[in-house]
Design a protein around this motif. Structure first.
Motif, PDB file in Angstrom:
ATOM      1  N   GLU A  53       0.829  -1.204   0.000  1.00 15.30           N
ATOM      2  CA  GLU A  53       0.000   0.000   0.000  1.00 15.30           C
ATOM      3  C   GLU A  53       0.860   1.249   0.000  1.00 15.30           C
ATOM      4  O   GLU A  53       0.535   2.249  -0.652  1.00 15.30           O
ATOM      5  N   GLN A  54       1.975   1.202   0.718  1.00 21.71           N
ATOM      6  CA  GLN A  54       2.899   2.338   0.701  1.00 21.71           C
ATOM      7  C   GLN A  54       3.528   2.507  -0.681  1.00 21.71           C
ATOM      8  O   GLN A  54       3.749   3.631  -1.147  1.00 21.71           O
ATOM      9  N   GLY A  55       3.796   1.380  -1.322  1.00 18.81           N
ATOM     10  CA  GLY A  55       4.343   1.434  -2.669  1.00 18.81           C
ATOM     11  C   GLY A  55       3.348   2.044  -3.652  1.00 18.81           C
ATOM     12  O   GLY A  55       3.728   2.832  -4.534  1.00 18.81           O
ATOM     13  N   LYS A  56       2.083   1.704  -3.501  1.00 24.02           N
ATOM     14  CA  LYS A  56       1.043   2.279  -4.360  1.00 24.02           C
ATOM     15  C   LYS A  56       0.924   3.779  -4.118  1.00 24.02           C
ATOM     16  O   LYS A  56       0.765   4.563  -5.069  1.00 24.02           O
ATOM     17  N   ALA A  57       0.979   4.172  -2.856  1.00 24.22           N
ATOM     18  CA  ALA A  57       0.883   5.596  -2.527  1.00 24.22           C
ATOM     19  C   ALA A  57       2.049   6.367  -3.118  1.00 24.22           C
ATOM     20  O   ALA A  57       1.872   7.470  -3.647  1.00 24.22           O
ATOM     21  N   GLU A  58       3.242   5.800  -3.050  1.00 25.28           N
ATOM     22  CA  GLU A  58       4.421   6.464  -3.602  1.00 25.28           C
ATOM     23  C   GLU A  58       4.308   6.595  -5.117  1.00 25.28           C
ATOM     24  O   GLU A  58       4.674   7.629  -5.696  1.00 25.28           O
ATOM     25  N   LEU A  59       3.806   5.560  -5.779  1.00 25.31           N
ATOM     26  CA  LEU A  59       3.619   5.615  -7.230  1.00 25.31           C
ATOM     27  C   LEU A  59       2.629   6.714  -7.596  1.00 25.31           C
ATOM     28  O   LEU A  59       2.849   7.477  -8.550  1.00 25.31           O
ATOM     29  N   LYS A  60       1.552   6.823  -6.832  1.00 25.71           N
ATOM     30  CA  LYS A  60       0.564   7.873  -7.081  1.00 25.71           C
ATOM     31  C   LYS A  60       1.169   9.254  -6.875  1.00 25.71           C
ATOM     32  O   LYS A  60       0.879  10.192  -7.631  1.00 25.71           O
ATOM     33  N   VAL A  91      -9.444  10.867  -4.969  1.00 28.59           N
ATOM     34  CA  VAL A  91      -9.128   9.769  -4.050  1.00 28.59           C
ATOM     35  C   VAL A  91      -7.628   9.469  -4.074  1.00 28.59           C
ATOM     36  O   VAL A  91      -7.017   9.221  -3.031  1.00 28.59           O
ATOM     37  N   TRP A  92      -7.033   9.523  -5.236  1.00 32.59           N
ATOM     38  CA  TRP A  92      -5.594   9.268  -5.328  1.00 32.59           C
ATOM     39  C   TRP A  92      -4.804  10.326  -4.570  1.00 32.59           C
ATOM     40  O   TRP A  92      -3.777  10.025  -3.960  1.00 32.59           O
ATOM     41  N   CYS A  93      -5.262  11.563  -4.606  1.00 34.01           N
ATOM     42  CA  CYS A  93      -4.594  12.624  -3.844  1.00 34.01           C
ATOM     43  C   CYS A  93      -4.635  12.316  -2.351  1.00 34.01           C
ATOM     44  O   CYS A  93      -3.664  12.551  -1.626  1.00 34.01           O
ATOM     45  N   ASP A  95      -4.843   9.250  -1.046  1.00 35.63           N
ATOM     46  CA  ASP A  95      -3.935   8.118  -0.852  1.00 35.63           C
ATOM     47  C   ASP A  95      -2.480   8.565  -0.843  1.00 35.63           C
ATOM     48  O   ASP A  95      -1.652   8.008  -0.117  1.00 35.63           O
ATOM     49  N   ALA A  96      -2.175   9.574  -1.671  1.00 40.85           N
ATOM     50  CA  ALA A  96      -0.793  10.046  -1.788  1.00 40.85           C
ATOM     51  C   ALA A  96      -0.413  11.042  -0.703  1.00 40.85           C
ATOM     52  O   ALA A  96       0.746  11.444  -0.604  1.00 40.85           O
ATOM     53  N   GLY A  97      -1.381  11.468   0.108  1.00 38.79           N
ATOM     54  CA  GLY A  97      -1.105  12.447   1.154  1.00 38.79           C
ATOM     55  C   GLY A  97      -1.186  13.882   0.680  1.00 38.79           C
ATOM     56  O   GLY A  97      -0.805  14.798   1.408  1.00 38.79           O
ATOM     57  N   PHE A  98      -1.712  14.093  -0.537  1.00 34.39           N
ATOM     58  CA  PHE A  98      -1.900  15.447  -1.060  1.00 34.39           C
ATOM     59  C   PHE A  98      -3.287  15.950  -0.632  1.00 34.39           C
ATOM     60  O   PHE A  98      -4.187  16.135  -1.458  1.00 34.39           O
ATOM     61  N   PHE A  99      -3.448  16.178   0.664  1.00 34.10           N
ATOM     62  CA  PHE A  99      -4.787  16.446   1.200  1.00 34.10           C
ATOM     63  C   PHE A  99      -5.355  17.787   0.740  1.00 34.10           C
ATOM     64  O   PHE A  99      -6.553  17.896   0.467  1.00 34.10           O
ATOM     65  N   ALA A 100      -4.525  18.804   0.649  1.00 37.98           N
ATOM     66  CA  ALA A 100      -5.014  20.106   0.195  1.00 37.98           C
ATOM     67  C   ALA A 100      -5.532  20.012  -1.234  1.00 37.98           C
ATOM     68  O   ALA A 100      -6.581  20.583  -1.571  1.00 37.98           O
ATOM     69  N   ASN A 101      -4.812  19.277  -2.082  1.00 41.34           N
ATOM     70  CA  ASN A 101      -5.260  19.090  -3.465  1.00 41.34           C
ATOM     71  C   ASN A 101      -6.560  18.298  -3.519  1.00 41.34           C
ATOM     72  O   ASN A 101      -7.463  18.607  -4.315  1.00 41.34           O
ATOM     73  N   ALA A 102      -6.656  17.287  -2.669  1.00 44.14           N
ATOM     74  CA  ALA A 102      -7.879  16.481  -2.624  1.00 44.14           C
ATOM     75  C   ALA A 102      -9.089  17.331  -2.249  1.00 44.14           C
ATOM     76  O   ALA A 102     -10.181  17.164  -2.807  1.00 44.14           O
ATOM     77  N   LEU A 103      -8.891  18.262  -1.319  1.00 47.60           N
ATOM     78  CA  LEU A 103      -9.995  19.114  -0.885  1.00 47.60           C
ATOM     79  C   LEU A 103     -10.370  20.143  -1.941  1.00 47.60           C
ATOM     80  O   LEU A 103     -11.545  20.522  -2.061  1.00 47.60           O
ATOM     81  N   ASP A 104      -9.393  20.621  -2.695  1.00 49.95           N
ATOM     82  CA  ASP A 104      -9.706  21.534  -3.798  1.00 49.95           C
ATOM     83  C   ASP A 104     -10.620  20.836  -4.806  1.00 49.95           C
ATOM     84  O   ASP A 104     -11.607  21.415  -5.280  1.00 49.95           O
ATOM     85  N   ILE A 105     -10.277  19.595  -5.132  1.00 57.01           N
ATOM     86  CA  ILE A 105     -11.134  18.821  -6.028  1.00 57.01           C
ATOM     87  C   ILE A 105     -12.453  18.503  -5.339  1.00 57.01           C
ATOM     88  O   ILE A 105     -13.529  18.589  -5.932  1.00 57.01           O
TER      89      ILE A 105
END
Length: 242
Positions: A53-60, A91-93, A95-105
């Motif tokens: 799961e960490q590997g998937k998050a890093e890829l995203k 959702v990918w944002c 998973d990747a820890g890009f929470f501010a971007n996720a909230l903008d979307i």
């Protein structure tokens, strides 16, 4: 994707496509959308080959920036057409820890009531509130600081949306903890402490086992210390007549 001209072209074509589609109608068939969807499907196949799961998050994390021009174009000019690329990237944002971007979307998704893919059981408001809170609580548990403005934005855009009390309690708890983490014990801020108390008390009211009671007790101790440090107002009694 670092070519500024290429990024500008993708941003503009996404904006034009999003502006051309009416609300509640799918973006399917628009070239800018179909190109992004095809790329996402290719990435999904890569993600299925990664077990971690960490590997998937890093890829995203490495791939999401390539979709930034599309996201910017849609958010700038979109009318609210159904957009599976946008909801997936939201959702990918997360998973990747890009929470501010996720909230903008997420603000756009909630405003226009876009549907999430069938595999998501939670409502969009609940997903955003709970996942941002989970991310913050994980960072806080490890002794780190999570941006307060992100938590406050999550509260703002999800406030009117129904969700289980436990999910909303997590967001209030994480917000209260973030505020408490900003407290300077040598120079106490009464207003900040009251705001933290409000958040923590709300979390406990919504879910008694949320884990915020010790934090609330700490806030109360700080508030007591703050009150004791305030200078006592001098008495202004009426002078006695001679």
């Amino acid at each position: 994707m670092t070519n500024p001209c290429r990024r500008h072209f993708q941003r503009v074509t996404a904006a034009v496509a999003a502006a051309a589609v009416a609300p509640s109608v799918s973006m399917a068939g628009m070239n800018a959308y179909e190109q992004q969807l095809q790329q996402l499907n290719q990435v999904r196949r890569r993600l299925k080959q990664v077990q971690s799961e960490q590997g998937k998050a890093e890829l995203k994390r490495t791939l999401i920036p390539a979709y930034a021009p599309y996201i910017e174009g849609v958010l700038f000019a979109g009318n609210g057409a159904q957009d599976d690329v946008l909801t997936t990237l939201m959702v990918w944002c997360i998973d990747a820890g890009f929470f501010a971007n996720a909230l903008d979307i997420g603000a756009y998704v909630l405003k226009h009531n876009l549907k999430m893919p069938d595999r998501f059981a939670r409502t969009t408001g609940c997903l955003l509130a709970e996942e941002v809170a989970n991310g913050a609580l994980k960072v806080q548990k490890a002794g780190g600081d999570f941006p307060l403005y992100v938590l406050e934005q999550a509260q703002t855009i999800t406030d009117a949306h129904d969700m289980p009390d436990e999910a909303r309690a997590k967001l209030h708890l994480a917000t209260g903890k973030a505020m408490l983490g900003m407290v300077d014990e040598q120079q106490l801020d009464g207003e900040l402490l009251e705001r933290a108390k409000t958040q923590l008390a709300k979390a406990i009211d919504l879910h008694g086992s949320c884990g915020g009671k010790k934090d609330l007790e700490r806030v109360d101790r700080f508030l007591k210390k703050y009150a004791e440090s305030k200078p006592t107002e001098p008495s202004t009694g009426t002078p006695t007549a001679n």
